[in-house]
Design a protein around this motif. Structure first.
Motif, PDB file in Angstrom:
ATOM      1  N   LEU A 141      -5.928  -1.667  -4.129  1.00  0.00           N
ATOM      2  CA  LEU A 141      -5.977  -0.440  -5.031  1.00  0.00           C
ATOM      3  C   LEU A 141      -7.374   0.050  -5.135  1.00  0.00           C
ATOM      4  CD1 LEU A 141      -3.675  -2.057  -7.812  1.00  0.00           C
ATOM      5  CD2 LEU A 141      -3.150  -0.049  -6.541  1.00  0.00           C
TER       6      LEU A 141
ATOM      7  N   ALA B 167       1.941   1.490  -3.552  1.00  0.00           N
ATOM      8  CA  ALA B 167       1.037   1.992  -4.595  1.00  0.00           C
ATOM      9  C   ALA B 167       0.559   3.348  -4.399  1.00  0.00           C
ATOM     10  CB  ALA B 167      -0.250   0.949  -4.106  1.00  0.00           C
ATOM     11  N   ARG B 168       0.665   3.771  -2.965  1.00  0.00           N
ATOM     12  CA  ARG B 168       0.145   5.272  -2.639  1.00  0.00           C
ATOM     13  C   ARG B 168       1.131   6.195  -3.380  1.00  0.00           C
ATOM     14  NH1 ARG B 168      -3.215   5.938   1.874  1.00  0.00           N
ATOM     15  NH2 ARG B 168      -3.179   3.997   2.753  1.00  0.00           N
ATOM     16  N   ARG B 169       2.607   5.763  -3.547  1.00  0.00           N
ATOM     17  CA  ARG B 169       3.634   6.350  -4.207  1.00  0.00           C
ATOM     18  C   ARG B 169       3.383   6.811  -5.603  1.00  0.00           C
ATOM     19  NH1 ARG B 169       8.889   7.010  -1.505  1.00  0.00           N
ATOM     20  NH2 ARG B 169       8.468   5.370  -0.129  1.00  0.00           N
TER      21      ARG B 169
ATOM     22  N   LEU C  62      -7.743   2.540  -2.263  1.00  0.00           N
ATOM     23  CA  LEU C  62      -7.057   3.860  -2.724  1.00  0.00           C
ATOM     24  C   LEU C  62      -7.700   4.481  -3.670  1.00  0.00           C
ATOM     25  CD1 LEU C  62      -3.328   2.326  -2.468  1.00  0.00           C
ATOM     26  CD2 LEU C  62      -4.500   3.864  -0.707  1.00  0.00           C
TER      27      LEU C  62
ATOM     28  N   ASP D 258       0.743  -1.363  -0.035  1.00  0.00           N
ATOM     29  CA  ASP D 258      -0.047  -0.183   0.016  1.00  0.00           C
ATOM     30  C   ASP D 258       0.700   1.486  -0.065  1.00  0.00           C
ATOM     31  OD1 ASP D 258       0.630  -0.405   2.610  1.00  0.00           O
ATOM     32  OD2 ASP D 258      -1.123   0.334   3.569  1.00  0.00           O
ATOM     33  N   THR D 259       2.052   1.040   0.622  1.00  0.00           N
ATOM     34  CA  THR D 259       3.034   2.334   0.527  1.00  0.00           C
ATOM     35  C   THR D 259       3.683   2.490  -0.731  1.00  0.00           C
ATOM     36  OG1 THR D 259       3.555   1.555   2.707  1.00  0.00           O
ATOM     37  CG2 THR D 259       4.874   3.331   1.781  1.00  0.00           C
TER      38      THR D 259
ATOM     39  N   LEU E 178       0.163   5.975  -7.648  1.00  0.00           N
ATOM     40  CA  LEU E 178      -1.032   5.705  -8.005  1.00  0.00           C
ATOM     41  C   LEU E 178      -1.424   7.205  -8.575  1.00  0.00           C
ATOM     42  CD1 LEU E 178      -3.013   3.585  -8.353  1.00  0.00           C
ATOM     43  CD2 LEU E 178      -4.163   3.955  -6.132  1.00  0.00           C
ATOM     44  N   PRO E 179      -0.995   8.336  -7.904  1.00  0.00           N
ATOM     45  CA  PRO E 179      -1.672   9.557  -8.217  1.00  0.00           C
ATOM     46  C   PRO E 179      -1.208   9.905  -9.768  1.00  0.00           C
ATOM     47  CG  PRO E 179      -0.516   9.773  -6.274  1.00  0.00           C
ATOM     48  CD  PRO E 179      -0.266   8.408  -6.608  1.00  0.00           C
TER      49      PRO E 179
END
Ligand SMILES: [Fe+2]
Length: 296
Positions: free
Chosen positions: A286, A181-183, A289, A178-179, A185-186
């Motif tokens: 995902l 993906a967060r990085r 998020l 999740d860390t 995904l934007p």
């Protein structure tokens, strides 16, 4: 990142029974993004097979030599005749042993687990320069296949270091999914409508790519392309000794293969619904998020 990415097991044979406590520990560790590590679980390489432990076995085009149990065919090998038969025998034996291991270790998955490709990796990783950064597995990434959409299903892989001269296989294991993906995904762009259908129609992909596959591929490519991330992302270095085996959800655990030569690998596929905790899958992470459904 967990204090230690490895969950160790003592098993030294592929068909030994596991206790209920071991089975519980294995499934929780795996789904939680750890690597199951069998330090003493070696693959017995036969005398005839030892001769195949050479980079010359490969056709040099492919990174791996692979065996599709469905088709019964070897791809990427240069040898023919008895050499190819030996490679096939070695890989199908590995397929059988890894199937036995996972049935004993992960009974919760047994009914839904699908055995996919087996591969033999004969090249030294260090110093090998792939044509594209996308194919450079020395860079941290979570697995996503450009031509084989998973449609949300999981990629579970077993690896064994069979190096005959005792050389370890060195990996880096990265931060939690999740860390990771967060990085990225934007910056992920939405899929262009209609492209997935056309790619499937023309055989570019095997079946239609879902939005999940699109996002996973973008995360894979963006992570590999980001030099700063590759330099600075937190990671744990692990040297898997010759004669050891490890099991990991490679779609969940960011990883990089840094050096080493001669490994066997078996891929399994698992539907998200067959997990003990489906909410820990990359698909569900995902979707949370992104705030929308990515595969049906
Ligand atoms: Fe990978």
């Amino acid at each position: 990142m967990p204090m230690n990415a490895l969950e160790p097991f003592k098993a030294s044979a592929w068909d030994l029974p596991f206790t209920a406590a071991d089975q519980r520990c294995a499934i929780e560790a795996l789904e939680g993004g750890r690597v199951l590590y069998f330090e003493h679980l070696a693959f017995p390489v036969g005398d005839g097979e030892r001769r195949m432990l050479s980079a010359a076995s490969s056709d040099q085009k492919a990174k791996n030599i692979s065996f599709d149990p469905g088709a019964g065919a070897v791809k990427g090998a240069r040898t023919q005749g008895s050499g190819e038969a030996r490679l096939l025998a070695m890989m199908s034996r590995y397929a059988g042993l890894t199937g036995t291991l996972l049935r004993g270790l992960l009974p919760h998955y047994t009914r839904a687990l699908k055995q996919a490709r087996t591969s033999f990796r004969p090249h030294e990783i260090e110093g090998r320069q792939p044509k594209s950064y996308r194919k450079d597995d020395r860079l941290l990434h979570a697995d996503a296949f450009p031509s084989r959409p998973m449609r949300g299903a999981r990629i579970l892989r077993v690896f064994t270091n069979i190096n005959p001269s005792g050389k370890p296989r060195v990996w880096h294991v990265g931060e939690p999914f999740d860390t990771f993906a967060r990085r990225f995904l934007p910056d992920v762009r939405r899929a262009i409508p209609g492209v997935a259908r056309l790619e499937a129609m023309f055989g570019i992909t095997k079946g239609r790519r879902t939005e999940y596959d699109h996002v996973m591929l973008q995360l894979h490519d963006r992570a590999k392309r980001d030099a700063r991330y590759q330099r600075e992302a937190p990671r744990q270095e692990i040297a898997f000794p010759a004669g050891s085996t490890w099991v990991v959800f490679t779609d969940l655990v960011p990883h990089a293969a840094i050096k080493g030569q001669f490994a066997l690998e078996q891929t399994f596929e698992l539907p998200v619904a067959a997990q003990l905790r489906p909410e820990l899958s990359p698909l569900r992470i995902l979707e949370r998020l992104a705030g929308r459904t990515l595969a049906v």
